[in-house]
Write an enzyme that holds these catalytic residues in place. Sequence first.
Site, PDB file in Angstrom:
ATOM      1  N   HIS A  69       0.835  -1.196   0.000  1.00 36.54           N
ATOM      2  CA  HIS A  69       0.000   0.000   0.000  1.00 36.54           C
ATOM      3  C   HIS A  69       0.873   1.251   0.000  1.00 36.54           C
ATOM      4  O   HIS A  69       1.723   1.431   0.863  1.00 36.54           O
ATOM      5  CB  HIS A  69      -0.955  -0.014   1.202  1.00 36.54           C
ATOM      6  CG  HIS A  69      -2.016  -1.063   1.067  1.00 36.54           C
ATOM      7  ND1 HIS A  69      -2.542  -1.751   2.142  1.00 36.54           N
ATOM      8  CD2 HIS A  69      -2.633  -1.571  -0.033  1.00 36.54           C
ATOM      9  CE1 HIS A  69      -3.449  -2.618   1.711  1.00 36.54           C
ATOM     10  NE2 HIS A  69      -3.514  -2.520   0.396  1.00 36.54           N
ATOM     11  N   GLU A  72       1.743   3.731   2.959  1.00 31.74           N
ATOM     12  CA  GLU A  72       2.258   3.122   4.181  1.00 31.74           C
ATOM     13  C   GLU A  72       3.785   3.139   4.152  1.00 31.74           C
ATOM     14  O   GLU A  72       4.457   2.112   4.210  1.00 31.74           O
ATOM     15  CB  GLU A  72       1.639   1.736   4.340  1.00 31.74           C
ATOM     16  CG  GLU A  72       0.116   1.863   4.443  1.00 31.74           C
ATOM     17  CD  GLU A  72      -0.660   0.571   4.325  1.00 31.74           C
ATOM     18  OE1 GLU A  72      -1.885   0.658   4.087  1.00 31.74           O
ATOM     19  OE2 GLU A  72      -0.077  -0.504   4.472  1.00 31.74           O
ATOM     20  N   HIS A 204       2.542  -3.515   6.766  1.00 30.53           N
ATOM     21  CA  HIS A 204       1.562  -2.461   6.487  1.00 30.53           C
ATOM     22  C   HIS A 204       1.607  -1.440   7.628  1.00 30.53           C
ATOM     23  O   HIS A 204       2.275  -1.643   8.642  1.00 30.53           O
ATOM     24  CB  HIS A 204       0.148  -3.056   6.430  1.00 30.53           C
ATOM     25  CG  HIS A 204      -0.111  -3.889   5.217  1.00 30.53           C
ATOM     26  ND1 HIS A 204      -0.834  -3.448   4.142  1.00 30.53           N
ATOM     27  CD2 HIS A 204       0.272  -5.150   4.889  1.00 30.53           C
ATOM     28  CE1 HIS A 204      -0.902  -4.385   3.220  1.00 30.53           C
ATOM     29  NE2 HIS A 204      -0.238  -5.437   3.643  1.00 30.53           N
ATOM     30  N   GLU A 277       0.758  -4.681  11.077  1.00 33.20           N
ATOM     31  CA  GLU A 277       0.280  -3.316  10.942  1.00 33.20           C
ATOM     32  C   GLU A 277       1.109  -2.488  11.913  1.00 33.20           C
ATOM     33  O   GLU A 277       0.977  -2.649  13.129  1.00 33.20           O
ATOM     34  CB  GLU A 277      -1.214  -3.219  11.294  1.00 33.20           C
ATOM     35  CG  GLU A 277      -2.135  -3.857  10.285  1.00 33.20           C
ATOM     36  CD  GLU A 277      -2.317  -3.013   9.034  1.00 33.20           C
ATOM     37  OE1 GLU A 277      -1.754  -1.910   8.943  1.00 33.20           O
ATOM     38  OE2 GLU A 277      -3.025  -3.473   8.127  1.00 33.20           O
TER      39      GLU A 277
HETATM   40  N1  LIG Z   1      -2.938  -1.574   5.748  1.00 35.48           N
HETATM   41  S1  LIG Z   1      -4.500  -1.698   5.771  1.00 35.48           S
HETATM   42  O1  LIG Z   1      -5.035  -0.730   6.685  1.00 35.48           O
HETATM   43  O2  LIG Z   1      -4.987  -1.571   4.416  1.00 35.48           O
HETATM   44  N2  LIG Z   1      -4.900  -3.163   6.282  1.00 35.48           N
HETATM   45  C1  LIG Z   1      -4.536  -4.239   5.397  1.00 35.48           C
HETATM   46  C2  LIG Z   1      -4.262  -5.547   6.141  1.00 35.48           C
HETATM   47  C3  LIG Z   1      -5.448  -6.067   6.871  1.00 35.48           C
HETATM   48  C4  LIG Z   1      -6.151  -7.126   6.357  1.00 35.48           C
HETATM   49  C5  LIG Z   1      -7.235  -7.625   7.051  1.00 35.48           C
HETATM   50  C6  LIG Z   1      -7.636  -7.050   8.246  1.00 35.48           C
HETATM   51  C7  LIG Z   1      -6.935  -5.985   8.753  1.00 35.48           C
HETATM   52  C8  LIG Z   1      -5.835  -5.475   8.062  1.00 35.48           C
HETATM   53  C9  LIG Z   1      -5.608  -4.445   4.339  1.00 35.48           C
HETATM   54  O3  LIG Z   1      -5.225  -4.915   3.254  1.00 35.48           O
HETATM   55  O4  LIG Z   1      -6.774  -4.139   4.629  1.00 35.48           O
HETATM   56 ZN   LIG Z   2      -1.908  -1.713   4.046  1.00 27.12          ZN
END
Ligand SMILES: NS(=O)(=O)N[C@@H](Cc1ccccc1)C(=O)O
Ligand SMILES: [Zn+2]
Length: 324
Positions: A69, A72, A204, A277
């Site tokens: 992403h 990030e 992330h 995260e």
């Molecule tokens: N970096 S994020 O906020 O996009 N979160 C990521 C990773 C993620 C995936 C599933 C649940 C929570 C977080 C995503 O792909 O949604």
């Molecule tokens: Zn992400």
Amino acid sequence: PLADPDPGYTSYAELVGVVDEVVAAHPDIAAKSVIGQSHEGRDLVAVKISDNVGVDEDQPEVLFVHAQHAREHLTVEMAVHLMRLLTDGYGSDPRVTDLVDGREIWILPNVNPDGSEYDMAGSTWRDWRKNRQPNEGSAALGTDLNRNWAYEWGCCGGSSGSPSSITYRGPAPESAPEVRVVADFVRGRVVGGEQQITTAIDFHTYSELILWPFGHTYDDVTDGMSQAEYDTHEALGEHMAEANGYTPQQSSDLYVTDGSINDWLWGDQRIVNFTYEMYPRSAADGGFYPPSSVIERETARNEEAVLRLLDYADCPYRIIGEEA
Ligand SMILES: NS(=O)(=O)N[C@@H](Cc1ccccc1)C(=O)O
Ligand SMILES: [Zn+2]
């Protein structure tokens, strides 16, 4: 870039410079390879760190993926920190030395360089998430790389079919060149019918979490995830979270996703894997854009957790007292 919202963050050109500097300083344990190109033609780089780095030895491999992403950016700084930790520490820190000798470590420091550069190109951040690939029949750009992976793609309401959505899954699995390149790289690590990569982390931001598959279902145990396999992910996730203070949980406990890297790495390649995260915990502490003054502290915070994954890379199931 002409402007720059926060020069303390590493641009793509600077990142390539760091990779070249690390490899030049440690040629016997670090090597750079280009595994493909992004939509706009930027190299997707893989840095291998291991003793006898030019030889594919029969050692467990560990994969670190950064910046799926675009916004990030702290995850790119995490890659820089890991490259330096694992090379500068070699020969002086016995734990690092043993892990670099006994594993083959792959760091992909930015798998979405087009998105990262777009987000950083102005005088203020642009809040961009996806890649920069056009969508046929739409004025909206970009595929969400973390919804474009081929395991249970689009199965379960965990992504969007609308090109304007920030969770747009793309027109087909691996339609994003960046996903196709990384998936091909991982498939290429199957040697003699066996996937050499045993464990992985996809970095992330933000929320300070350690997440494990599956994301496409709320079930712990399901097709492709036995109780022992789930327990292994949970135990290793908790073991790492003890070290960095993040909250460990199954990714679907937060929200359902489909086409995520986690589900493909485990579901298709049987790689025990996690999403980190990173900092901050909330939007109040800067959200996707904390000041670059936090980079050193918030990347160093993950050193012990990452070393714990590397410890278990020879046999992750050991953490629940099983063989495999
Ligand atoms: N970096 S994020 O906020 O996009 N979160 C990521 C990773 C993620 C995936 C599933 C649940 C929570 C977080 C995503 O792909 O949604
Ligand atoms: Zn992400």
